[in-house]
Scaffold this active site. Structure first.
Site, short mmCIF file in Angstrom:
data_model
loop_
_atom_site.label_atom_id
_atom_site.label_comp_id
_atom_site.label_asym_id
_atom_site.label_seq_id
_atom_site.Cartn_x
_atom_site.Cartn_y
_atom_site.Cartn_z
N HIS A 52 -3.74 2.55 7.52
CA HIS A 52 -2.77 1.85 7.72
C HIS A 52 -1.68 2.55 6.29
CE1 HIS A 52 -4.03 -2.48 7.36
NE2 HIS A 52 -4.73 -1.84 8.83
N HIS B 27 -11.96 -5.48 7.13
CA HIS B 27 -10.00 -5.14 6.66
C HIS B 27 -10.06 -4.54 7.95
CE1 HIS B 27 -6.82 -4.80 4.97
NE2 HIS B 27 -6.64 -3.80 5.12
N ASP C 156 0.02 2.53 4.09
CA ASP C 156 0.41 2.88 2.48
C ASP C 156 -1.13 2.83 2.23
OD1 ASP C 156 -1.09 0.29 3.51
OD2 ASP C 156 -0.53 -0.63 1.59
N HIS C 157 -1.70 3.67 3.24
CA HIS C 157 -3.16 3.92 2.03
C HIS C 157 -2.63 5.69 2.69
CE1 HIS C 157 -5.19 1.01 0.96
NE2 HIS C 157 -4.38 0.12 1.20
N ASP D 177 -8.53 -1.81 0.64
CA ASP D 177 -8.46 -3.26 0.58
C ASP D 177 -9.78 -3.88 0.96
OD1 ASP D 177 -6.44 -2.23 -0.12
OD2 ASP D 177 -5.21 -2.59 2.13
N HIS E 236 -8.54 4.02 4.82
CA HIS E 236 -8.60 3.61 5.99
C HIS E 236 -6.96 3.49 6.53
CE1 HIS E 236 -6.87 0.38 3.39
NE2 HIS E 236 -5.92 -0.23 4.58
N HIS F 297 -4.68 -2.45 -4.93
CA HIS F 297 -2.93 -3.00 -5.02
C HIS F 297 -2.95 -4.13 -6.25
CE1 HIS F 297 -1.54 -2.77 -1.02
NE2 HIS F 297 -2.83 -2.67 -0.50
#
Length: 249
Positions: free
Chosen positions: A54, A107, A56-57, A128, A52, A166
């Protein structure tokens, strides 16, 4: 075929799948750790799989692509750095093994999962959507979508391994113990969560410790109704209420 976690930020894992001298990385939020590992082990990065959008990905995609320009980036339509857009029903291949792409919204509304078929079973890179003993927050998706995505995971064989992005296991287990205070498996898992990484995790284990997979149990649903004040018998409503409880926990 070997799967290795590369820590990033405070609690992210960038998963690396290795076969001979090639590798795939999943959700590279940062590039430095991946580049160092690839150099140390003399590996070529041939693919990236993005669950996805975001940061941090995705934050490390550009630097990895610069280092390995032949690498193919796979992601949904909203991944601007993707070379090939994939979605539900798409299939990839790595090391002679099939990878099924699943749409697993909740998410985010465009979240994907990558289901790798290896001779020892299924390996699911779930981003996530699923965490050990928990699940992702709802951002651009809906609680109903997230519930359906988790139910789809729950239809897989019990020895399926999940690779969340995570290390949230300990905090999730504290909430799980709040929902199911008499669950001995949760208490055992809490003791074990002192040692990281706690991942990957099997579906069999999640069925015992993850309250978001246990909303169909009378005791779990009753506890959620008591804590949230809802009167609904609908399992999706109970799931949504528990997700809100977790947001405030």
């Amino acid at each position: 075929m070997n799967i290795h976690p590369i820590p990033a930020f405070c609690d992210n894992y960038i998963w690396l799948v290795k076969h001979q001298n090639e590798a795939v990385c999943i959700d590279p939020g940062a590039a430095d750790g991946v580049l160092a590992y690839l150099k140390q082990h003399r590996l070529t990065l041939s693919q990236m799989w993005i669950t996805h959008h975001h940061n941090d990905h995705t934050g490390g995609i550009a630097a990895l692509k610069q280092a390995f320009p032949e690498c193919t980036v796979y992601g949904n339509r909203d991944i601007t750095d993707a070379d090939i857009h994939v979605n539900e029903g798409s299939q990839l291949s790595f090391g002679g093994n099939t990878v099924d792409v699943w749409a697993t919204p909740g998410h985010t509304d465009t979240h994907l999962s990558y289901v790798l078929h290896i001779s020892d079973g299924l390996h699911v890179f779930c981003g996530d959507t699923l965490f050990s003993a928990g699940c992702g927050r709802v951002f651009t998706g809906t609680a109903a979508q997230l519930f359906a995505s988790l139910q789809r995971y729950n239809s897989l064989p019990e020895h399926t391994l999940f690779y969340p992005a995570h290390e949230y296991t300990a905090s999730n287990l504290r909430f799980a113990a709040h929902i199911e205070p008499d669950n001995a498996d949760i208490q055992t898992a809490l003791n074990e969560a002192r040692y990281i990484p706690t991942l990957p995790v099997s579906l069999a284990r999640e069925r015992n410790i993850n309250p978001f997979l246990r909303t169909g149990r009378t005791e779990t649903a009753g506890r959620i109704r008591a804590l949230s004040g809802i009167n609904s018998q609908d399992e999706v409503a109970i799931f949504a209420a528990m997700r809100e409880l977790k947001n405030r926990f």
